[in-house]
Design a protein around this motif. Structure first.
Motif, mmCIF file in Angstrom:
data_model
loop_
_atom_site.group_PDB
_atom_site.id
_atom_site.type_symbol
_atom_site.label_atom_id
_atom_site.label_comp_id
_atom_site.label_asym_id
_atom_site.label_seq_id
_atom_site.Cartn_x
_atom_site.Cartn_y
_atom_site.Cartn_z
ATOM 1 N N ASN A 210 0.840 -1.196 0.000
ATOM 2 C CA ASN A 210 0.000 0.000 0.000
ATOM 3 C C ASN A 210 0.874 1.244 0.000
ATOM 4 O O ASN A 210 1.837 1.308 0.767
ATOM 5 N N THR A 211 0.524 2.203 -0.823
ATOM 6 C CA THR A 211 1.223 3.482 -0.836
ATOM 7 C C THR A 211 0.201 4.571 -0.574
ATOM 8 O O THR A 211 -0.780 4.700 -1.310
ATOM 9 N N THR A 212 0.425 5.338 0.486
ATOM 10 C CA THR A 212 -0.441 6.458 0.824
ATOM 11 C C THR A 212 0.290 7.732 0.452
ATOM 12 O O THR A 212 1.459 7.906 0.801
ATOM 13 N N ILE A 213 -0.408 8.600 -0.264
ATOM 14 C CA ILE A 213 0.154 9.886 -0.677
ATOM 15 C C ILE A 213 -0.765 10.977 -0.141
ATOM 16 O O ILE A 213 -1.958 10.977 -0.439
ATOM 17 N N ILE A 214 -0.210 11.882 0.651
ATOM 18 C CA ILE A 214 -1.005 12.984 1.192
ATOM 19 C C ILE A 214 -0.359 14.301 0.747
ATOM 20 O O ILE A 214 0.785 14.577 1.111
ATOM 21 N N PRO A 215 -1.098 15.104 -0.022
ATOM 22 C CA PRO A 215 -0.581 16.428 -0.398
ATOM 23 C C PRO A 215 -0.524 17.328 0.837
ATOM 24 O O PRO A 215 -1.368 17.228 1.732
ATOM 25 N N TYR A 216 0.472 18.210 0.888
ATOM 26 C CA TYR A 216 0.626 19.090 2.044
ATOM 27 C C TYR A 216 -0.605 19.976 2.250
ATOM 28 O O TYR A 216 -0.947 20.291 3.382
ATOM 29 N N ASN A 217 -1.287 20.341 1.158
ATOM 30 C CA ASN A 217 -2.437 21.238 1.316
ATOM 31 C C ASN A 217 -3.638 20.534 1.962
ATOM 32 O O ASN A 217 -4.616 21.174 2.293
#
Length: 173
Positions: free
Chosen positions: A108-115
């Motif tokens: 699993n890869t979780t990507i969270i944008p800083y905004n």
């Protein structure tokens, strides 16, 4: 009034997160994983023994046989998945987002944008603190628990990461 457009995006030209250079967890975190396993398994071994002393009529020879067969298999699975899980955890901080990859059976890869980040916290568990490690917790809107937890980071690096993310959050405001 602006003209509305809805052009098709060529998905083959999108940046690929798989090509990101991920960082591994600190090698000392493996010791934390092992110590936590020993504590959990110790409790799982002591619980039936203590229960058998307090309520001996519940424990027949068959239950001890099941515990003698099932518990070692369960412990082997827990240990195996924990070791593999440690090796598969990786993280990366990019210009616009943070990534965390983990998983044993499924990656699993979780990507969270800083905004999207509302809050970032640094947590030190008792065992992790002994080894100078910390966990970064990232919170987005709408939840009471963290959306991403990156364990096993050297405390000084974790503090720097927290400051980086807090700076990115402030720039978004």
């Amino acid at each position: 009034m602006e003209n509305f457009t809805n052009e098709t995006i060529d998905t083959t030209q999108l940046p690929k997160f798989e090509e990101v250079l991920f960082s591994k967890l600190d090698s000392k975190y493996f010791k934390v994983v092992i110590i936590n396993l020993v504590l959990i398994i110790g409790l799982l071994i002591l619980a039936p023994i203590l229960f058998s002393v307090l309520k001996p009529e519940v424990f027949s020879g068959r239950i001890w046989f099941i515990l003698g067969v099932v518990e070692p298999i369960l412990f082997a699975l827990i240990i195996g998945f924990s070791i593999l899980g440690f090796r598969k955890k990786e993280f990366a901080f990019r210009e616009h987002d943070v990534l965390f990859r983990h998983g044993v059976i499924a990656l699993n890869t979780t990507i969270i944008p800083y905004n999207r980040i509302q809050h970032v916290a640094l947590h030190e568990g008792m065992v992790s603190r002994y080894f100078g490690l910390a966990k970064i917790q990232i919170f987005t809107a709408g939840g009471s628990s963290s959306d991403m937890e990156i364990p096993g980071i050297e405390k000084e690096q974790a503090e720097n990461i927290k400051q980086l993310v807090m700076g990115k959050i402030q720039k978004q405001l």
